[in-house]
Design a protein around this motif. Structure first.
Motif, PDB file in Angstrom:
ATOM      1  N   LEU A  27     -35.755  24.016 -78.172  1.00 32.50           N
ATOM      2  CA  LEU A  27     -36.899  23.326 -78.752  1.00 32.50           C
ATOM      3  C   LEU A  27     -36.825  23.373 -80.274  1.00 32.50           C
ATOM      4  N   LEU A  28     -36.407  24.512 -80.820  1.00 30.22           N
ATOM      5  CA  LEU A  28     -36.239  24.611 -82.268  1.00 30.22           C
ATOM      6  C   LEU A  28     -35.207  23.608 -82.750  1.00 30.22           C
ATOM      7  N   ARG A  29     -34.099  23.485 -82.037  1.00 32.79           N
ATOM      8  CA  ARG A  29     -33.066  22.527 -82.437  1.00 32.79           C
ATOM      9  C   ARG A  29     -33.634  21.110 -82.502  1.00 32.79           C
ATOM     10  N   LYS A  30     -34.447  20.736 -81.529  1.00 30.34           N
ATOM     11  CA  LYS A  30     -35.047  19.399 -81.518  1.00 30.34           C
ATOM     12  C   LYS A  30     -35.991  19.212 -82.690  1.00 30.34           C
ATOM     13  N   ARG A  31     -36.745  20.252 -83.014  1.00 33.61           N
ATOM     14  CA  ARG A  31     -37.700  20.136 -84.113  1.00 33.61           C
ATOM     15  C   ARG A  31     -36.990  20.104 -85.465  1.00 33.61           C
ATOM     16  N   LEU A  32     -35.908  20.842 -85.589  1.00 31.03           N
ATOM     17  CA  LEU A  32     -35.144  20.806 -86.834  1.00 31.03           C
ATOM     18  C   LEU A  32     -34.543  19.426 -87.078  1.00 31.03           C
ATOM     19  N   ARG A  33     -34.147  18.765 -86.007  1.00 32.54           N
ATOM     20  CA  ARG A  33     -33.569  17.430 -86.158  1.00 32.54           C
ATOM     21  C   ARG A  33     -34.557  16.459 -86.794  1.00 32.54           C
ATOM     22  N   ALA A  34     -35.861  16.712 -86.604  1.00 28.67           N
ATOM     23  CA  ALA A  34     -36.885  15.826 -87.160  1.00 28.67           C
ATOM     24  C   ALA A  34     -37.160  16.098 -88.637  1.00 28.67           C
ATOM     25  N   VAL A  35     -36.666  17.233 -89.170  1.00 31.21           N
ATOM     26  CA  VAL A  35     -36.856  17.571 -90.584  1.00 31.21           C
ATOM     27  C   VAL A  35     -35.891  16.750 -91.421  1.00 31.21           C
ATOM     28  N   SER A  36     -36.383  16.213 -92.535  1.00 29.43           N
ATOM     29  CA  SER A  36     -35.551  15.318 -93.350  1.00 29.43           C
ATOM     30  C   SER A  36     -34.252  15.990 -93.796  1.00 29.43           C
ATOM     31  N   TYR A  37     -34.300  17.289 -94.095  1.00 30.72           N
ATOM     32  CA  TYR A  37     -33.086  17.998 -94.521  1.00 30.72           C
ATOM     33  C   TYR A  37     -31.964  17.884 -93.498  1.00 30.72           C
ATOM     34  N   PHE A  38     -32.345  17.944 -92.234  1.00 37.86           N
ATOM     35  CA  PHE A  38     -31.366  18.137 -91.174  1.00 37.86           C
ATOM     36  C   PHE A  38     -31.077  16.885 -90.348  1.00 37.86           C
ATOM     37  N   MET A  86     -27.545  18.598 -98.758  1.00 35.03           N
ATOM     38  CA  MET A  86     -27.831  19.213-100.050  1.00 35.03           C
ATOM     39  C   MET A  86     -28.616  18.244-100.945  1.00 35.03           C
ATOM     40  N   LEU A  87     -28.212  16.980-100.947  1.00 39.82           N
ATOM     41  CA  LEU A  87     -28.922  15.985-101.757  1.00 39.82           C
ATOM     42  C   LEU A  87     -30.365  15.821-101.289  1.00 39.82           C
ATOM     43  N   GLN A  88     -30.592  15.921 -99.988  1.00 41.01           N
ATOM     44  CA  GLN A  88     -31.950  15.803 -99.466  1.00 41.01           C
ATOM     45  C   GLN A  88     -32.812  16.979 -99.922  1.00 41.01           C
ATOM     46  N   VAL A  89     -32.215  18.159 -99.966  1.00 37.95           N
ATOM     47  CA  VAL A  89     -32.940  19.335-100.449  1.00 37.95           C
ATOM     48  C   VAL A  89     -33.296  19.165-101.926  1.00 37.95           C
ATOM     49  N   VAL A  90     -32.335  18.691-102.720  1.00 40.95           N
ATOM     50  CA  VAL A  90     -32.583  18.472-104.144  1.00 40.95           C
ATOM     51  C   VAL A  90     -33.691  17.445-104.342  1.00 40.95           C
ATOM     52  N   GLU A  91     -33.666  16.369-103.544  1.00 37.96           N
ATOM     53  CA  GLU A  91     -34.698  15.343-103.644  1.00 37.96           C
ATOM     54  C   GLU A  91     -36.068  15.922-103.302  1.00 37.96           C
ATOM     55  N   ASN A  92     -36.116  16.774-102.284  1.00 35.18           N
ATOM     56  CA  ASN A  92     -37.374  17.381-101.895  1.00 35.18           C
ATOM     57  C   ASN A  92     -37.909  18.295-103.005  1.00 35.18           C
TER      58      ASN A  92
END
Length: 231
Positions: free
Chosen positions: A9-20, A129-135
């Motif tokens: 379930l964690l893996r599925k939720r992480l996929r929805a995070v913009s970073y991942f 990494m670019l997504q993290v920087v943008e955030n």
């Protein structure tokens, strides 16, 4: 003791995070397997300003506030965080003490993503990494906006702007159990009695209506004027 949820379930939720987003199954599995489950009671400190915290946090359930505290004990809320949000990028990308304190507002459940695992993933996948920087750039813009509000706008203007930004399409801003006058005042950089007077002025002007669990906007255009927002 709270039972640890399924890591799938964690893996599925992480996929929805913009970073991942865009990570393959193997990368998501590696992060999920390395994650550490934690629960916090209301009022519990997740990390303290000035201490080291080398984890990225994924908030699975609950609400958290991130605050700066003066030597006299007065709080300035920097952010409220809800389910599905990631925080503490500084702990992953820089060897620096925490710039603020994170406190649970209600019973909260988090996954700690260890620094080494997150950094390995970021080094292998530059797009993440670019997504993290943008955030982090977005957070900087928010902090500049906060400084601007505190230094250039009145408490009434800050309150009006918050109501506009936090209300839904029907003009209602819901109030959670922990959303007290004191918490709202800390978010706006003031004290409860000053906030109460500002809210009363908006009520007396017929611009908003206050109920136990919500604040309803009655006149959005006039509230924009009070918020000192350009048309």
């Amino acid at each position: 003791m709270t039972r640890e949820p399924d890591r799938q379930l964690l893996r599925k939720r992480l996929r929805a995070v913009s970073y991942f987003q865009g990570l393959d199954v193997a990368a998501l599995d590696a992060l999920a397997q390395a994650a550490i489950w934690r629960t916090y009671a209301p009022g519990a400190v997740i990390f303290l300003e000035g201490e080291a915290s080398a984890n990225l946090y994924f908030l699975a359930e609950g609400w958290i506030k991130v605050v700066k505290t003066s030597p006299e004990g007065r709080e300035q809320v920097l952010r409220f965080l809800g389910p599905g949000e990631i925080f503490n990028e500084v702990g992953v990308l820089a060897h620096r003490p925490n710039p603020a304190t994170a406190i649970a507002l209600e019973h909260s459940k988090l996954w700690l993503l260890p620094r080494d695992s997150v950094r390995a993933m970021l080094l292998e996948r530059p797009e993440a990494m670019l997504q993290v920087v943008e955030n982090m750039a977005d957070r900087l813009v928010e902090m500049v906006g906060l400084v601007t509000d505190l230094s250039l706008r009145s408490v009434e203007a800050r309150l009006a702007r918050l109501l506009l930004e936090s209300s839904d399409e029907t003009g209602v801003m819901p109030r959670r159990r922990w959303s007290t006058q004191a918490e709202l005042a800390a978010r706006l950089g003031t004290v409860p009695d000053v906030l109460s007077r500002a809210l009363r002025r908006l009520v007396d002007a017929g611009i908003v209506h206050v109920e136990r669990r919500q604040i309803r906007i009655l006149d959005r255009e006039r509230l924009k004027e009070r918020a000192q927002l350009a048309n």
